[in-house]
Design a protein around this motif. Sequence first.
Motif, PDB file in Angstrom:
ATOM      1  N   GLY A 105     -45.786 -60.353 -22.581  1.00  0.00           N
ATOM      2  CA  GLY A 105     -47.252 -60.845 -21.859  1.00  0.00           C
ATOM      3  C   GLY A 105     -48.366 -60.691 -23.072  1.00  0.00           C
ATOM      4  O   GLY A 105     -49.390 -60.616 -22.434  1.00  0.00           O
ATOM      5  N   LEU A 106     -47.944 -60.596 -24.401  1.00  0.00           N
ATOM      6  CA  LEU A 106     -49.133 -60.315 -25.074  1.00  0.00           C
ATOM      7  C   LEU A 106     -49.610 -61.586 -25.241  1.00  0.00           C
ATOM      8  O   LEU A 106     -50.975 -61.629 -25.721  1.00  0.00           O
ATOM      9  CB  LEU A 106     -48.568 -59.679 -26.453  1.00  0.00           C
ATOM     10  CG  LEU A 106     -47.718 -58.451 -26.339  1.00  0.00           C
ATOM     11  CD1 LEU A 106     -47.156 -57.821 -27.578  1.00  0.00           C
ATOM     12  CD2 LEU A 106     -48.754 -57.315 -25.704  1.00  0.00           C
ATOM     13  N   ARG A 107     -49.090 -62.830 -25.176  1.00  0.00           N
ATOM     14  CA  ARG A 107     -49.721 -63.776 -25.441  1.00  0.00           C
ATOM     15  C   ARG A 107     -49.165 -64.842 -24.431  1.00  0.00           C
ATOM     16  O   ARG A 107     -48.146 -64.637 -23.933  1.00  0.00           O
ATOM     17  CB  ARG A 107     -49.222 -64.439 -26.876  1.00  0.00           C
ATOM     18  CG  ARG A 107     -50.129 -63.737 -28.183  1.00  0.00           C
ATOM     19  CD  ARG A 107     -49.572 -64.342 -29.468  1.00  0.00           C
ATOM     20  NE  ARG A 107     -49.902 -65.615 -29.653  1.00  0.00           N
ATOM     21  CZ  ARG A 107     -49.464 -66.670 -30.182  1.00  0.00           C
ATOM     22  NH1 ARG A 107     -48.478 -66.138 -31.248  1.00  0.00           N
ATOM     23  NH2 ARG A 107     -49.782 -67.867 -30.481  1.00  0.00           N
ATOM     24  N   HIS A 108     -49.853 -65.731 -24.097  1.00  0.00           N
ATOM     25  CA  HIS A 108     -49.175 -67.121 -23.254  1.00  0.00           C
ATOM     26  C   HIS A 108     -49.097 -68.163 -24.232  1.00  0.00           C
ATOM     27  O   HIS A 108     -50.161 -68.543 -24.762  1.00  0.00           O
ATOM     28  CB  HIS A 108     -50.140 -67.086 -22.208  1.00  0.00           C
ATOM     29  CG  HIS A 108     -50.197 -65.779 -21.266  1.00  0.00           C
ATOM     30  ND1 HIS A 108     -49.043 -65.673 -20.427  1.00  0.00           N
ATOM     31  CD2 HIS A 108     -51.114 -64.991 -21.030  1.00  0.00           C
ATOM     32  CE1 HIS A 108     -49.420 -64.653 -19.828  1.00  0.00           C
ATOM     33  NE2 HIS A 108     -50.353 -64.133 -20.107  1.00  0.00           N
ATOM     34  N   PRO A 109     -48.133 -68.941 -24.214  1.00  0.00           N
ATOM     35  CA  PRO A 109     -47.993 -70.210 -24.650  1.00  0.00           C
ATOM     36  C   PRO A 109     -48.627 -71.220 -24.202  1.00  0.00           C
ATOM     37  O   PRO A 109     -49.163 -71.417 -22.895  1.00  0.00           O
ATOM     38  CB  PRO A 109     -46.467 -70.615 -24.572  1.00  0.00           C
ATOM     39  CG  PRO A 109     -46.075 -70.124 -23.048  1.00  0.00           C
ATOM     40  CD  PRO A 109     -46.970 -68.576 -23.214  1.00  0.00           C
TER      41      PRO A 109
END
Length: 133
Positions: A105-109
């Motif tokens: 959940g650190l980045r979202h594609p």
Amino acid sequence: MKQRITAHIECGNDGKYSVYFNENLPFGCFGEGKTADEAKKDFLGTFNAFRLDHLKNTGEDVDVDFDFVYDASAFLQHYKGVLTLSGMSRVTGINKVQLSQYVRGLRHPSQKTQERIKAGVQRFAQELSRAMA
């Protein structure tokens, strides 16, 4: 006649799953849980409660079947015990560090990256289905 509605499963930064739909029905609903299965169960329970209430108040039934679809982060999180990040990297062509950030959940594609993940998984699923006699 039953409608087919897409229910979207997402995984938030807190690791919890949520389920919702975008279609225009007489009511909306939402489900959440610690796992995708919990969120689906909560969603279906909420939907059925609203459905019965709507039927009681209007005499109109809302008869639907749901197709549950995962966004890329939820898919990776849900299947992390089955599919390794190294394997997913080979299937999708996306760096496993980047995939790991999506899982945590650190980045979202981006939409483009989600499409790459989806296409890679679909190719892999087709290959598996052809490989088994």
